[in-house]
Enzyme design. Structure first.
Site, PDB file in Angstrom:
ATOM      1  N   ASP A 249      46.532  68.284  37.420  1.00 17.51           N
ATOM      2  CA  ASP A 249      47.830  68.972  37.916  1.00 17.51           C
ATOM      3  C   ASP A 249      48.612  69.851  36.685  1.00 17.51           C
ATOM      4  O   ASP A 249      49.134  71.009  36.866  1.00 17.51           O
ATOM      5  CB  ASP A 249      48.840  68.012  38.303  1.00 17.51           C
ATOM      6  CG  ASP A 249      48.424  67.151  39.519  1.00 17.51           C
ATOM      7  OD1 ASP A 249      47.202  67.715  40.235  1.00 17.51           O
ATOM      8  OD2 ASP A 249      48.551  66.041  39.714  1.00 17.51           O
TER       9      ASP A 249
ATOM     10  N   THR B 257      41.685  70.576  41.410  1.00 19.25           N
ATOM     11  CA  THR B 257      41.313  69.521  40.378  1.00 19.25           C
ATOM     12  C   THR B 257      40.298  68.632  40.819  1.00 19.25           C
ATOM     13  O   THR B 257      39.758  68.866  41.988  1.00 19.25           O
ATOM     14  CB  THR B 257      42.629  68.549  40.807  1.00 19.25           C
ATOM     15  OG1 THR B 257      42.765  68.341  42.035  1.00 19.25           O
ATOM     16  CG2 THR B 257      44.052  69.332  40.249  1.00 19.25           C
ATOM     17  N   GLY B 258      39.634  68.088  39.949  1.00 21.00           N
ATOM     18  CA  GLY B 258      38.439  67.305  39.826  1.00 21.00           C
ATOM     19  C   GLY B 258      37.720  67.083  41.131  1.00 21.00           C
ATOM     20  O   GLY B 258      36.875  68.122  41.687  1.00 21.00           O
ATOM     21  N   THR B 259      37.790  66.058  41.865  1.00 17.98           N
ATOM     22  CA  THR B 259      37.026  65.674  43.041  1.00 17.98           C
ATOM     23  C   THR B 259      37.594  66.578  44.036  1.00 17.98           C
ATOM     24  O   THR B 259      36.520  66.902  44.854  1.00 17.98           O
ATOM     25  CB  THR B 259      37.551  64.495  43.463  1.00 17.98           C
ATOM     26  OG1 THR B 259      37.342  63.459  42.504  1.00 17.98           O
ATOM     27  CG2 THR B 259      36.681  63.670  44.557  1.00 17.98           C
ATOM     28  N   THR B 260      38.684  66.894  44.465  1.00 19.45           N
ATOM     29  CA  THR B 260      38.945  67.893  45.473  1.00 19.45           C
ATOM     30  C   THR B 260      38.322  69.225  45.224  1.00 19.45           C
ATOM     31  O   THR B 260      37.280  69.675  46.223  1.00 19.45           O
ATOM     32  CB  THR B 260      40.635  68.270  45.514  1.00 19.45           C
ATOM     33  OG1 THR B 260      41.188  67.161  45.521  1.00 19.45           O
ATOM     34  CG2 THR B 260      40.796  69.310  46.457  1.00 19.45           C
TER      35      THR B 260
ATOM     36  N   SER C 260      40.786  65.751  36.768  1.00 19.23           N
ATOM     37  CA  SER C 260      41.305  65.082  38.002  1.00 19.23           C
ATOM     38  C   SER C 260      42.957  65.249  37.898  1.00 19.23           C
ATOM     39  O   SER C 260      43.462  65.218  36.615  1.00 19.23           O
ATOM     40  CB  SER C 260      40.804  63.849  38.138  1.00 19.23           C
ATOM     41  OG  SER C 260      41.424  62.808  38.781  1.00 19.23           O
ATOM     42  N   GLY C 261      43.518  65.015  39.072  1.00 21.75           N
ATOM     43  CA  GLY C 261      44.962  65.275  38.983  1.00 21.75           C
ATOM     44  C   GLY C 261      45.748  64.107  37.949  1.00 21.75           C
ATOM     45  O   GLY C 261      46.475  64.406  36.931  1.00 21.75           O
TER      46      GLY C 261
ATOM     47  N   HIS D  95      50.677  59.252  39.151  1.00 21.95           N
ATOM     48  CA  HIS D  95      50.903  60.493  38.319  1.00 21.95           C
ATOM     49  C   HIS D  95      52.147  61.081  38.900  1.00 21.95           C
ATOM     50  O   HIS D  95      52.042  62.581  38.886  1.00 21.95           O
ATOM     51  CB  HIS D  95      49.794  61.261  38.085  1.00 21.95           C
ATOM     52  CG  HIS D  95      49.165  61.780  39.350  1.00 21.95           C
ATOM     53  ND1 HIS D  95      48.249  61.012  40.274  1.00 21.95           N
ATOM     54  CD2 HIS D  95      49.135  62.859  39.499  1.00 21.95           C
ATOM     55  CE1 HIS D  95      48.033  61.719  41.320  1.00 21.95           C
ATOM     56  NE2 HIS D  95      48.368  62.972  40.945  1.00 21.95           N
TER      57      HIS D  95
ATOM     58  N   HIS E 125      45.700  64.931  47.382  1.00 22.36           N
ATOM     59  CA  HIS E 125      45.704  63.567  47.049  1.00 22.36           C
ATOM     60  C   HIS E 125      44.724  62.829  47.586  1.00 22.36           C
ATOM     61  O   HIS E 125      43.975  63.201  48.714  1.00 22.36           O
ATOM     62  CB  HIS E 125      46.915  62.785  47.421  1.00 22.36           C
ATOM     63  CG  HIS E 125      48.197  63.069  46.605  1.00 22.36           C
ATOM     64  ND1 HIS E 125      49.264  63.071  46.876  1.00 22.36           N
ATOM     65  CD2 HIS E 125      48.043  63.349  45.008  1.00 22.36           C
ATOM     66  CE1 HIS E 125      50.143  63.536  45.819  1.00 22.36           C
ATOM     67  NE2 HIS E 125      49.313  63.760  44.901  1.00 22.36           N
TER      68      HIS E 125
ATOM     69  N   ARG F   9      57.804  71.943  40.522  1.00 21.36           N
ATOM     70  CA  ARG F   9      58.657  72.689  39.673  1.00 21.36           C
ATOM     71  C   ARG F   9      58.066  73.675  39.217  1.00 21.36           C
ATOM     72  O   ARG F   9      59.109  75.210  39.395  1.00 21.36           O
ATOM     73  CB  ARG F   9      59.281  71.716  38.531  1.00 21.36           C
ATOM     74  CG  ARG F   9      60.472  72.238  38.109  1.00 21.36           C
ATOM     75  CD  ARG F   9      61.126  71.229  36.984  1.00 21.36           C
ATOM     76  NE  ARG F   9      61.227  69.967  37.476  1.00 21.36           N
ATOM     77  CZ  ARG F   9      60.747  68.787  37.146  1.00 21.36           C
ATOM     78  NH1 ARG F   9      59.776  68.798  36.560  1.00 21.36           N
ATOM     79  NH2 ARG F   9      60.836  67.546  37.461  1.00 21.36           N
TER      80      ARG F   9
ATOM     81  N   ASP G   8      53.723  64.317  37.255  1.00 22.14           N
ATOM     82  CA  ASP G   8      52.728  65.484  36.888  1.00 22.14           C
ATOM     83  C   ASP G   8      53.053  66.246  38.155  1.00 22.14           C
ATOM     84  O   ASP G   8      53.141  67.398  38.415  1.00 22.14           O
ATOM     85  CB  ASP G   8      51.666  64.882  36.800  1.00 22.14           C
ATOM     86  CG  ASP G   8      51.338  64.235  35.509  1.00 22.14           C
ATOM     87  OD1 ASP G   8      52.122  64.352  34.577  1.00 22.14           O
ATOM     88  OD2 ASP G   8      50.211  63.519  35.253  1.00 22.14           O
TER      89      ASP G   8
ATOM     90  N   ASP H 166      50.252  63.293  49.772  1.00 24.54           N
ATOM     91  CA  ASP H 166      50.380  62.342  50.748  1.00 24.54           C
ATOM     92  C   ASP H 166      52.082  61.819  50.488  1.00 24.54           C
ATOM     93  O   ASP H 166      51.973  61.310  49.506  1.00 24.54           O
ATOM     94  CB  ASP H 166      49.424  61.065  50.507  1.00 24.54           C
ATOM     95  CG  ASP H 166      49.641  60.023  51.337  1.00 24.54           C
ATOM     96  OD1 ASP H 166      50.559  59.931  52.030  1.00 24.54           O
ATOM     97  OD2 ASP H 166      48.789  59.009  51.171  1.00 24.54           O
TER      98      ASP H 166
END
Length: 126
Positions: A64, A38-41, A58-59, A91, A12, A100, A94, A84
């Site tokens: 996600d 995911t995207g930026t990470t 991106s998430g 989201h 996050h 899950r 998601d 976080d």
């Protein structure tokens, strides 16, 4: 688990700096695996470590869910998700779906540095 494992990296916004610092500290260990995120990470980890990290969306834009689909297809072996817990996420459904699906398919998911360190040094990752 497969011989060469695939690790998904997610963080996050308030945890991205922590993910980058953790990834830099564990660069040599991470270099043994296929990485995605995911995207930026994924972008930040790739830039800071010099490692190849496949980028999903991106998430909030579906990343996600893309990672969840890859878990269901047996293509991701471990998820490191620095989330976080104190901030509301737009989201959030998601995020819960990803948690899950990881539980459903018995894929380890680390939600903090301590758990990520524990799993990364486990003999099961070798």
């Amino acid at each position: 688990m497969k011989e060469i494992k695939k690790i998904a990296l997610i963080a996050h916004d308030n945890k991205k700096a922590e993910m980058v610092a953790w990834s830099m500290k564990n660069r040599e260990l991470l270099a043994r695996y296929e990485l995605c995120g995911t995207g930026t990470t994924a972008k930040l980890v790739a830039e800071s470590t010099g490692l190849e990290v496949y980028r999903y969306l991106s998430g909030p834009l579906g990343g996600d869910q893309q990672i969840g689909a890859k878990i269901a297809e047996g293509q991701i072996d471990f998820v490191i998700f620095f989330w976080d817990p104190l901030s509301m996420q737009p989201h959030d459904p998601d995020v819960k779906a990803l948690l899950r699906i990881a539980a459903l398919y018995d894929v380890p998911i680390a939600t903090n540095k301590a758990t990520a360190d524990f799993v990364m040094t486990s003999p099961h990752m070798q």
